[in-house]
Motif scaffolding. Structure first.
Motif, PDB file in Angstrom:
ATOM      1  N   PRO A  44     -48.497  61.316  27.740  1.00  0.00           N
ATOM      2  CA  PRO A  44     -47.413  61.421  28.741  1.00  0.00           C
ATOM      3  C   PRO A  44     -46.672  60.091  28.938  1.00  0.00           C
ATOM      4  CG  PRO A  44     -49.372  62.570  29.497  1.00  0.00           C
ATOM      5  CD  PRO A  44     -49.765  61.809  28.263  1.00  0.00           C
ATOM      6  N   SER A  45     -47.381  58.970  28.971  1.00  0.00           N
ATOM      7  CA  SER A  45     -46.711  57.676  29.149  1.00  0.00           C
ATOM      8  C   SER A  45     -45.773  57.380  27.982  1.00  0.00           C
ATOM      9  CB  SER A  45     -47.755  56.563  29.295  1.00  0.00           C
ATOM     10  OG  SER A  45     -48.571  56.495  28.138  1.00  0.00           O
ATOM     11  N   VAL A  46     -46.181  57.732  26.755  1.00  0.00           N
ATOM     12  CA  VAL A  46     -45.315  57.499  25.590  1.00  0.00           C
ATOM     13  C   VAL A  46     -44.064  58.364  25.681  1.00  0.00           C
ATOM     14  CG1 VAL A  46     -45.184  57.673  23.073  1.00  0.00           C
ATOM     15  CG2 VAL A  46     -47.247  56.791  24.148  1.00  0.00           C
ATOM     16  N   LEU A  47     -44.248  59.627  26.069  1.00  0.00           N
ATOM     17  CA  LEU A  47     -43.099  60.516  26.200  1.00  0.00           C
ATOM     18  C   LEU A  47     -42.150  60.041  27.295  1.00  0.00           C
ATOM     19  CD1 LEU A  47     -44.795  64.021  25.789  1.00  0.00           C
ATOM     20  CD2 LEU A  47     -43.415  62.770  24.123  1.00  0.00           C
ATOM     21  N   ASP A  48     -42.699  59.560  28.395  1.00  0.00           N
ATOM     22  CA  ASP A  48     -41.840  59.050  29.468  1.00  0.00           C
ATOM     23  C   ASP A  48     -41.034  57.832  28.995  1.00  0.00           C
ATOM     24  OD1 ASP A  48     -42.779  61.042  31.088  1.00  0.00           O
ATOM     25  OD2 ASP A  48     -44.288  59.756  32.069  1.00  0.00           O
ATOM     26  N   SER A  49     -41.709  56.917  28.264  1.00  0.00           N
ATOM     27  CA  SER A  49     -41.012  55.731  27.750  1.00  0.00           C
ATOM     28  C   SER A  49     -39.936  56.143  26.748  1.00  0.00           C
ATOM     29  CB  SER A  49     -42.013  54.781  27.087  1.00  0.00           C
ATOM     30  OG  SER A  49     -42.992  54.377  28.024  1.00  0.00           O
ATOM     31  N   PHE A  50     -40.238  57.122  25.895  1.00  0.00           N
ATOM     32  CA  PHE A  50     -39.258  57.582  24.914  1.00  0.00           C
ATOM     33  C   PHE A  50     -38.043  58.200  25.595  1.00  0.00           C
ATOM     34  CE2 PHE A  50     -37.552  60.853  22.097  1.00  0.00           C
ATOM     35  CZ  PHE A  50     -37.255  60.090  20.985  1.00  0.00           C
ATOM     36  N   LEU A  76     -36.959  57.498  28.549  1.00  0.00           N
ATOM     37  CA  LEU A  76     -36.196  56.415  29.183  1.00  0.00           C
ATOM     38  C   LEU A  76     -35.338  55.687  28.145  1.00  0.00           C
ATOM     39  CD1 LEU A  76     -35.588  54.676  31.655  1.00  0.00           C
ATOM     40  CD2 LEU A  76     -37.635  53.337  31.123  1.00  0.00           C
ATOM     41  N   LEU A  77     -35.941  55.365  26.989  1.00  0.00           N
ATOM     42  CA  LEU A  77     -35.186  54.672  25.931  1.00  0.00           C
ATOM     43  C   LEU A  77     -34.051  55.562  25.405  1.00  0.00           C
ATOM     44  CD1 LEU A  77     -38.081  52.986  23.910  1.00  0.00           C
ATOM     45  CD2 LEU A  77     -36.427  51.876  25.388  1.00  0.00           C
ATOM     46  N   SER A  78     -34.303  56.860  25.269  1.00  0.00           N
ATOM     47  CA  SER A  78     -33.268  57.769  24.784  1.00  0.00           C
ATOM     48  C   SER A  78     -32.084  57.833  25.735  1.00  0.00           C
ATOM     49  CB  SER A  78     -33.860  59.167  24.601  1.00  0.00           C
ATOM     50  OG  SER A  78     -32.870  60.070  24.168  1.00  0.00           O
ATOM     51  N   GLY A  79     -32.355  57.872  27.017  1.00  0.00           N
ATOM     52  CA  GLY A  79     -31.275  57.888  27.993  1.00  0.00           C
ATOM     53  C   GLY A  79     -30.469  56.593  27.958  1.00  0.00           C
ATOM     54  N   GLN A  80     -31.143  55.457  27.811  1.00  0.00           N
ATOM     55  CA  GLN A  80     -30.430  54.188  27.755  1.00  0.00           C
ATOM     56  C   GLN A  80     -29.567  54.094  26.500  1.00  0.00           C
ATOM     57  OE1 GLN A  80     -33.458  51.203  28.155  1.00  0.00           O
ATOM     58  NE2 GLN A  80     -33.638  51.463  30.396  1.00  0.00           N
ATOM     59  N   LEU A  81     -30.087  54.595  25.362  1.00  0.00           N
ATOM     60  CA  LEU A  81     -29.296  54.567  24.126  1.00  0.00           C
ATOM     61  C   LEU A  81     -28.061  55.457  24.245  1.00  0.00           C
ATOM     62  CD1 LEU A  81     -32.099  54.608  21.394  1.00  0.00           C
ATOM     63  CD2 LEU A  81     -30.584  52.717  21.996  1.00  0.00           C
ATOM     64  N   ASN A  82     -28.221  56.627  24.864  1.00  0.00           N
ATOM     65  CA  ASN A  82     -27.063  57.496  25.071  1.00  0.00           C
ATOM     66  C   ASN A  82     -26.006  56.837  25.939  1.00  0.00           C
ATOM     67  OD1 ASN A  82     -28.081  59.622  23.506  1.00  0.00           O
ATOM     68  ND2 ASN A  82     -29.215  60.505  25.245  1.00  0.00           N
ATOM     69  N   THR A  83     -26.466  56.184  26.992  1.00  0.00           N
ATOM     70  CA  THR A  83     -25.525  55.484  27.865  1.00  0.00           C
ATOM     71  C   THR A  83     -24.804  54.375  27.107  1.00  0.00           C
ATOM     72  OG1 THR A  83     -26.965  55.960  29.758  1.00  0.00           O
ATOM     73  CG2 THR A  83     -25.283  54.245  30.030  1.00  0.00           C
ATOM     74  N   LEU A  84     -25.560  53.612  26.283  1.00  0.00           N
ATOM     75  CA  LEU A  84     -24.971  52.532  25.488  1.00  0.00           C
ATOM     76  C   LEU A  84     -23.951  53.080  24.489  1.00  0.00           C
ATOM     77  CD1 LEU A  84     -24.934  49.536  24.747  1.00  0.00           C
ATOM     78  CD2 LEU A  84     -26.851  49.952  23.212  1.00  0.00           C
ATOM     79  N   ASN A  85     -24.252  54.213  23.853  1.00  0.00           N
ATOM     80  CA  ASN A  85     -23.309  54.814  22.920  1.00  0.00           C
ATOM     81  C   ASN A  85     -22.021  55.234  23.620  1.00  0.00           C
ATOM     82  OD1 ASN A  85     -24.828  54.533  20.584  1.00  0.00           O
ATOM     83  ND2 ASN A  85     -25.964  56.440  20.963  1.00  0.00           N
ATOM     84  N   LYS A  86     -22.125  55.785  24.822  1.00  0.00           N
ATOM     85  CA  LYS A  86     -20.933  56.175  25.570  1.00  0.00           C
ATOM     86  C   LYS A  86     -20.064  54.959  25.891  1.00  0.00           C
ATOM     87  CE  LYS A  86     -22.930  60.325  27.712  1.00  0.00           C
ATOM     88  NZ  LYS A  86     -23.336  60.982  28.985  1.00  0.00           N
ATOM     89  N   VAL A  87     -20.741  53.859  26.258  1.00  0.00           N
ATOM     90  CA  VAL A  87     -19.986  52.643  26.581  1.00  0.00           C
ATOM     91  C   VAL A  87     -19.285  52.096  25.345  1.00  0.00           C
ATOM     92  CG1 VAL A  87     -20.197  50.261  27.370  1.00  0.00           C
ATOM     93  CG2 VAL A  87     -21.447  52.083  28.531  1.00  0.00           C
ATOM     94  N   LEU A  88     -19.991  52.101  24.235  1.00  0.00           N
ATOM     95  CA  LEU A  88     -19.399  51.552  23.016  1.00  0.00           C
ATOM     96  C   LEU A  88     -18.259  52.415  22.493  1.00  0.00           C
ATOM     97  CD1 LEU A  88     -22.593  50.364  21.094  1.00  0.00           C
ATOM     98  CD2 LEU A  88     -20.965  48.974  22.366  1.00  0.00           C
TER      99      LEU A  88
END
Length: 208
Positions: free
Chosen positions: A1-7, A9-21
């Motif tokens: 569960p901790s790995v899935l939660d971290s993944f 979180l990272l996936s959401g941040q990457l999506n946000t970064l892609n939208k900004v770029l």
């Protein structure tokens, strides 16, 4: 569960970064320089070329100094103190100090330029050639090997010299091999000698 939660979180941040770029107001990254690419303690020739030899390596030691956007806290404190002191000085006093400093700098530059001119003139005097190497070599060759010297010797030096005219006969310049010959039509007396050569009497035909 901790790995899935971290993944997640990272996936959401990457999506946000892609939208900004992908936003139209975001500049192209290919037009931006992002450093450091690699930190290495080894010497980098490309960095040496780009920095004109000022930065030989791009390591963890030099990166904080070269990439900082603010000076050290100590430097900031010194700048603030200097700004405060400069604000307390009146314009007239500041102008006088500026003139005094300019005068000192001008005198110092004049002394430096004078020293440079004297050193250059001294170097030119030391490097100036005071002899001709060709003449020196010719003189040494003549003294050591006799190169370029004439084989002719002046008359009266004790050696026989051949006459320049053909058929004139040999003239013995030495007095030791010279016999006095009486002149025709004159009494058999000794004729005057000059430098070992018999001289004819005035008005009397003769031969040597």
């Amino acid at each position: 569960p901790s790995v899935l939660d971290s993944f997640a979180l990272l996936s959401g941040q990457l999506n946000t970064l892609n939208k900004v770029l992908k936003h139209e107001k975001t500049p192209l990254l290919r037009n931006q320089v992002i450093i450091p690419l690699v930190l290495s303690p080894d010497r980098d020739e490309e960095i040496m070329r780009q920095t004109e030899g000022r930065v030989p390596v791009f390591s963890h030691e030099v990166v904080p100094d070269h990439l900082r956007t603010k000076p050290d806290p100590e430097v900031e404190e010194q700048e603030k103190q200097l700004i405060t002191d400069a604000a307390r000085i009146s314009p007239d006093v500041a102008q006088k100090q500026i003139q005094s400093l300019n005068k000192m700098c001008s005198n110092l530059l004049e002394k430096i330029s004078k020293e440079e001119r004297e050193s250059e003139s001294g170097g030119l005097r030391q490097n100036k050639q005071t002899f001709n190497p060709a003449d020196t070599n010719a003189l040494v060759a003549a003294v050591a090997f006799g190169k370029g010297l004439s084989n002719r010797r002046p008359p009266g030096s004790g050696t026989s010299v051949q006459s320049a005219q053909p058929g004139a006969g040999a003239i013995i310049a030495g007095a030791s091999g010279m016999q006095q010959v009486p002149m025709s039509g004159a009494p058999a007396q000794q004729q005057p000698m000059l430098a070992g050569v018999q001289m004819p009497q005035t008005g009397q035909p003769g031969k040597s």
